[in-house]
Write an enzyme that holds these catalytic residues in place. Structure first.
Site, PDB file in Angstrom:
ATOM      1  N   PHE A   9      18.802  -8.544  -7.952  1.00 30.76           N
ATOM      2  CA  PHE A   9      20.260  -8.458  -7.905  1.00 30.76           C
ATOM      3  C   PHE A   9      20.749  -8.826  -6.504  1.00 30.76           C
ATOM      4  O   PHE A   9      20.236  -8.323  -5.508  1.00 30.76           O
ATOM      5  CB  PHE A   9      20.705  -7.033  -8.269  1.00 30.76           C
ATOM      6  CG  PHE A   9      22.206  -6.849  -8.164  1.00 30.76           C
ATOM      7  CD1 PHE A   9      23.067  -7.538  -9.009  1.00 30.76           C
ATOM      8  CD2 PHE A   9      22.751  -5.990  -7.226  1.00 30.76           C
ATOM      9  CE1 PHE A   9      24.438  -7.376  -8.912  1.00 30.76           C
ATOM     10  CE2 PHE A   9      24.124  -5.824  -7.112  1.00 30.76           C
ATOM     11  CZ  PHE A   9      24.972  -6.526  -7.956  1.00 30.76           C
ATOM     12  N   GLN A  10      21.732  -9.676  -6.440  1.00 27.23           N
ATOM     13  CA  GLN A  10      22.311 -10.168  -5.192  1.00 27.23           C
ATOM     14  C   GLN A  10      21.268 -10.795  -4.265  1.00 27.23           C
ATOM     15  O   GLN A  10      21.351 -10.672  -3.050  1.00 27.23           O
ATOM     16  CB  GLN A  10      23.107  -9.070  -4.475  1.00 27.23           C
ATOM     17  CG  GLN A  10      24.356  -8.661  -5.272  1.00 27.23           C
ATOM     18  CD  GLN A  10      25.369  -7.849  -4.478  1.00 27.23           C
ATOM     19  OE1 GLN A  10      24.996  -7.093  -3.593  1.00 27.23           O
ATOM     20  NE2 GLN A  10      26.648  -8.025  -4.797  1.00 27.23           N
TER      21      GLN A  10
ATOM     22  N   GLU B 136      34.109 -12.589   3.070  1.00 27.56           N
ATOM     23  CA  GLU B 136      33.094 -12.879   4.085  1.00 27.56           C
ATOM     24  C   GLU B 136      33.342 -14.187   4.826  1.00 27.56           C
ATOM     25  O   GLU B 136      32.935 -14.346   5.979  1.00 27.56           O
ATOM     26  CB  GLU B 136      31.694 -12.906   3.468  1.00 27.56           C
ATOM     27  CG  GLU B 136      31.153 -11.531   3.082  1.00 27.56           C
ATOM     28  CD  GLU B 136      31.489 -11.147   1.657  1.00 27.56           C
ATOM     29  OE1 GLU B 136      32.337 -11.826   1.030  1.00 27.56           O
ATOM     30  OE2 GLU B 136      30.909 -10.163   1.152  1.00 27.56           O
TER      31      GLU B 136
ATOM     32  N   MET C  35      48.505 -34.119   4.168  1.00 27.84           N
ATOM     33  CA  MET C  35      47.679 -35.236   4.622  1.00 27.84           C
ATOM     34  C   MET C  35      47.146 -36.029   3.429  1.00 27.84           C
ATOM     35  O   MET C  35      47.026 -37.251   3.485  1.00 27.84           O
ATOM     36  CB  MET C  35      46.534 -34.724   5.503  1.00 27.84           C
ATOM     37  CG  MET C  35      45.808 -35.811   6.270  1.00 27.84           C
ATOM     38  SD  MET C  35      46.911 -36.780   7.321  1.00 27.84           S
ATOM     39  CE  MET C  35      46.793 -35.887   8.870  1.00 27.84           C
TER      40      MET C  35
ATOM     41  N   LYS D  74      16.495  -5.163   3.196  1.00 28.93           N
ATOM     42  CA  LYS D  74      16.946  -3.776   3.212  1.00 28.93           C
ATOM     43  C   LYS D  74      15.848  -2.820   3.678  1.00 28.93           C
ATOM     44  O   LYS D  74      16.110  -1.862   4.400  1.00 28.93           O
ATOM     45  CB  LYS D  74      17.442  -3.381   1.813  1.00 28.93           C
ATOM     46  CG  LYS D  74      18.167  -2.049   1.811  1.00 28.93           C
ATOM     47  CD  LYS D  74      18.895  -1.770   0.514  1.00 28.93           C
ATOM     48  CE  LYS D  74      19.682  -0.461   0.640  1.00 28.93           C
ATOM     49  NZ  LYS D  74      20.412  -0.139  -0.585  1.00 28.93           N
TER      50      LYS D  74
END
Lengths: 163, 571
Positions: free
Chosen positions: B112-113, B50, B479, B162
């Protein structure tokens, strides 16, 4: 320097956390913050007391303005204004202290709004200094609880903050 | 007609002329993915993580000037997206992120999630919304696009539970947006602009200092016209490379920590600084106290008032869209009959030419022996005729690309300037290729950065993106190694990476062309092959460069513009 900033902001869930988050994320001080809906229920008004240099306070007002839900921001402390804070104190009120507490409340033009055999709840409105002075004037051993609303502010005269 | 929330999402994106959505499916966005399946106007680009979805949408926005769109699921989908969102936020890139959320009835129950996506992203978005009612969905999406692209642009996240994407309501997409709390200024204050023009005309030692705002406002033409008209030198920040043609004599290069000698000294010694969409960032001016030690007049044009007088006090603040404000500058100069630069600037240019004569970017490429990174970038510039879209990751390779690839046009240079996010290079290149399918797109990266989003080589295969990846491989977090060498007594704590993969073989494993380059003589032929023989394939060039090479000039953090280290000899 102490500044009193008034904010008109959309009355949306999360608006308060945006303001609080802004202050913590950028390291600005909040001494007190009050918020409640205005006569237009879709708008909330916040009063924020903060401390900082002129540059910091300028940044604070700019950053507050930048929030998408902010409608208006005014630094009330730049001009004549009124400040009020409400305090409720629960004190022990028995024996000779009972009369003394009533007398002190009268002197400060406070009101006793709840009475039991052993306690008073005293309501006092004023600027921060007056509220502090009252707490100092009474015997600290008698204070059971205090709760303060934080400061509300409004400009004097024709100076109006509205949409 | 009644539509589901998911169908409304698709309809709204179509109305906003969205062509690509970069995303990754999951439980909370299944309804939305189902609606995508049943249409073919918008193409969904399936990334492999993602973070890359948001970076790719961000890269698309940088290359095209349009709003980029990313779609992720709830919980880990949203948290993975956070780095991408913060990256876009720091560079003011218009991106709309749609995230799934658990059903409204389950919010707050540690489902959940479930994470508080609106809470987690609040400090790194321009604005965000949680849509609790399907009836508000279309209005909210309209506002999201409006907020993302107007004013100082930025990412806007819309969190969609949802059940909201499943619920039905009548669809009506608003034609316009009206928000009493959000009305960004466009036109600058005319009185201030007139004062600024006067100051600029009277300046003995003027400089135009342009930042990312010039790119965001598509104001490169106006900036160039103004510079030519007044004859002042131009320096553009890392975020504004290409806003003024780098091949032009008036261009001094980039200012700042790794800016050129002439740009830094001119910025420091100028008597009038016209800052256009820039913000006197710490990587540009170093210490504000040191910068303030020289008296000068600062004119600061920015669409965001909070950027003005934040680090450096402006004498003439102008709030407005830089394109409009610069157009006003030009109109006023027309009115005043100013058509050509003033002769009075000759002494100033003499000084600048003396600084330029130091040739602070000079380097030597030995015929045998280690490839110099500067040579790689110059060769890339030559082979692509200076006309590629170049993305970079973060570190030494980023600075070399910025210093040695001379950008003559805006929106050709895509990098994470503000947040400094390693891993953006490849997904930016993907987004850029979708935005400009005709343009050569090159990702200049390093062996450390590329590994932060290397899984996207798989996405590139799926969508047949013929990107060219130039990996400046020195085996070090370059760097970090440079700072450790210069400021930490040569104690190279964790900056050497052992057990690197064979990148060319890895690229081949993903189905691409992988080429390793060890010798200077092989570089140009390999680059040419990448753009001819392998024009339609992704080519991963693993270029082994001199591991001891440092980026110069350099100003140590917190020092001033005149305190440059020009080479290792200065230490």
């Amino acid at each position: 320097m102490r500044h009193l900033i008034s904010v008109l902001i959309e009355n949306e869930s999360g608006a308060l956390s945006r303001v609080a988050g802004l202050f913590s994320a950028r390291g600005y001080n909040i001494e007190s913050l009050t918020v409640a809906p205005t006569e237009d229920p879709s708008l909330s008004r916040m009063t924020i007391i903060t401390n900082g240099s002129d540059e910091t306070v300028e940044q604070i007002t700019k950053q507050l303005n930048k929030l998408i839900e902010t409608v208006k921001v005014v630094d009330l402390s730049e001009a004549p204004h009124l400040e009020r804070e409400l305090m409720l104190l629960k004190v022990r009120a028995t024996g000779k202290d009972r009369e003394e507490m009533k007398r002190m409340a009268d002197i400060f033009r406070a009101r006793i709004v709840d009475v039991t055999d052993t306690t008073y709840v005293i309501e006092l409105t004023g600027n921060q200094g007056k509220l502090d002075a009252f707490i100092q004037a009474i015997d600290p051993a008698l204070i059971l609880e205090t709760v303060r609303s934080g400061v509300c502010g409004i400009g004097r005269g024709e100076r109006v903050l509205r949409v | 007609m009644l539509l589901t929330g998911a169908e409304i999402v698709v309809q709204c994106l179509q109305r906003e002329n969205v062509k690509y959505v970069f995303g990754y499916p999951g439980g909370a966005v299944l309804h939305i993915y189902d609606a995508f399946f049943q249409q073919d106007e918008i193409r969904h680009v399936l990334v492999r993580h993602e973070q890359a979805a948001v970076h790719a949408a961000d890269g698309y926005a940088r290359a095209s000037g349009e709003v980029g769109v990313a779609l992720v699921t709830s919980g880990p989908g949203a948290t993975n997206a956070v780095t991408g969102i913060a990256t876009a936020y720091c560079d003011s890139i218009p991106v709309v992120i749609l995230s799934g959320q658990v059903p409204t009835a389950m919010i707050g129950q540690d489902a959940f999630q479930e994470v508080d996506t609106v809470g987690i992203t609040r400090p790194c978005v321009k604005h965000n919304f949680l849509v609790k009612d399907v009836a508000e969905l279309a209005d909210t999406l309209k506002k999201a696009f409006h907020i993302a692209r107007t004013g100082r642009p930025g990412p806007v996240l819309v969190d969609i539970p949802k059940d909201v994407s499943a619920a039905k309501c009548e669809f009506r997409y608003p034609e316009t947006v009206s928000m009493r709390s959000y009305n960004p200024v466009v036109k600058g204050h005319q009185g201030q602009i007139r004062k600024a023009v006067k100051a600029l005309r009277e300046a003995k030692r003027p400089i135009l200092y342009a930042g990312g705002g010039v790119i965001l406002a598509d104001a490169a033409d106006e900036l160039t016209a103004l510079a030519r008209r007044v004859g002042a030198p131009v320096t553009t920040t890392l975020m504004a490379l290409g806003a003024y043609p780098a091949s032009d004599r008036q261009f001094l290069g980039m200012p700042g920590m790794h800016g050129t000698y002439e740009a830094n000294l001119a910025l420091h010694h100028a008597d009038v600084v016209l800052s256009v969409g820039a913000r006197f960032d710490d990587r540009v001016i170093g210490s504000p106290e040191h910068f303030a030690s020289e008296p000068r007049t600062i004119i600061h044009i920015d669409i965001d008032p909070s950027s003005i007088s934040k680090r450096v006090k402006a004498d003439l603040p102008i709030v407005g869209d830089v394109r409009h404000v610069l157009a006003d500058f030009l109109r006023i100069l027309d009115e005043e009959g100013v058509t050509a630069p003033s002769e009075a600037l000759a002494p100033w240019w003499e000084r600048i030419e003396q600084w330029r004569a130091r040739r602070c970017l000079a380097y030597e490429q030995p015929a045998e022996g280690p490839i110099k990174p500067q040579y790689v970038i110059e060769t890339l510039w030559k082979v692509t005729k200076g006309d590629a879209i170049v993305t970079s990751d973060v570190g030494q390779h980023q600075m070399w690309a910025a210093q040695y690839y001379r950008f003559d046009h805006p929106r050709r240079w895509l990098n994470s300037g503000g947040l400094g996010t390693m891993g953006v290079g490849l997904p930016y290149a993907m987004g850029a290729r979708f935005a400009r399918p005709d343009a050569p797109v090159v990702c200049v990266t390093g062996e450390a950065s590329i590994q932060m989003c290397i899984q996207e080589l798989s996405t590139c295969k799926q969508f047949r993106l013929p990107l060219k990846i130039v990996n400046l491989n020195n085996g070090y977090l370059g760097m970090v190694r440079q700072w450790q060498q210069l400021f930490h007594g040569g104690r190279y704590s964790e900056s050497y990476m052992d057990s690197l993969p064979d990148f060319a073989a890895l690229a081949r494993a993903y189905g691409h062309v992988g080429i390793r380059v060890d010798r200077p003589a092989d570089l140009q032929p390999a680059l040419e092959r990448a753009f001819s023989e392998h024009a339609n394939e992704l080519v991963f060039l693993d270029v082994r460069i001199d591991p001891r090479e440092n980026v110069y000039p350099m100003i140590q953090g917190g020092k001033g513009l005149t305190e440059m280290i020009l080479s290792a000899d200065d230490l």
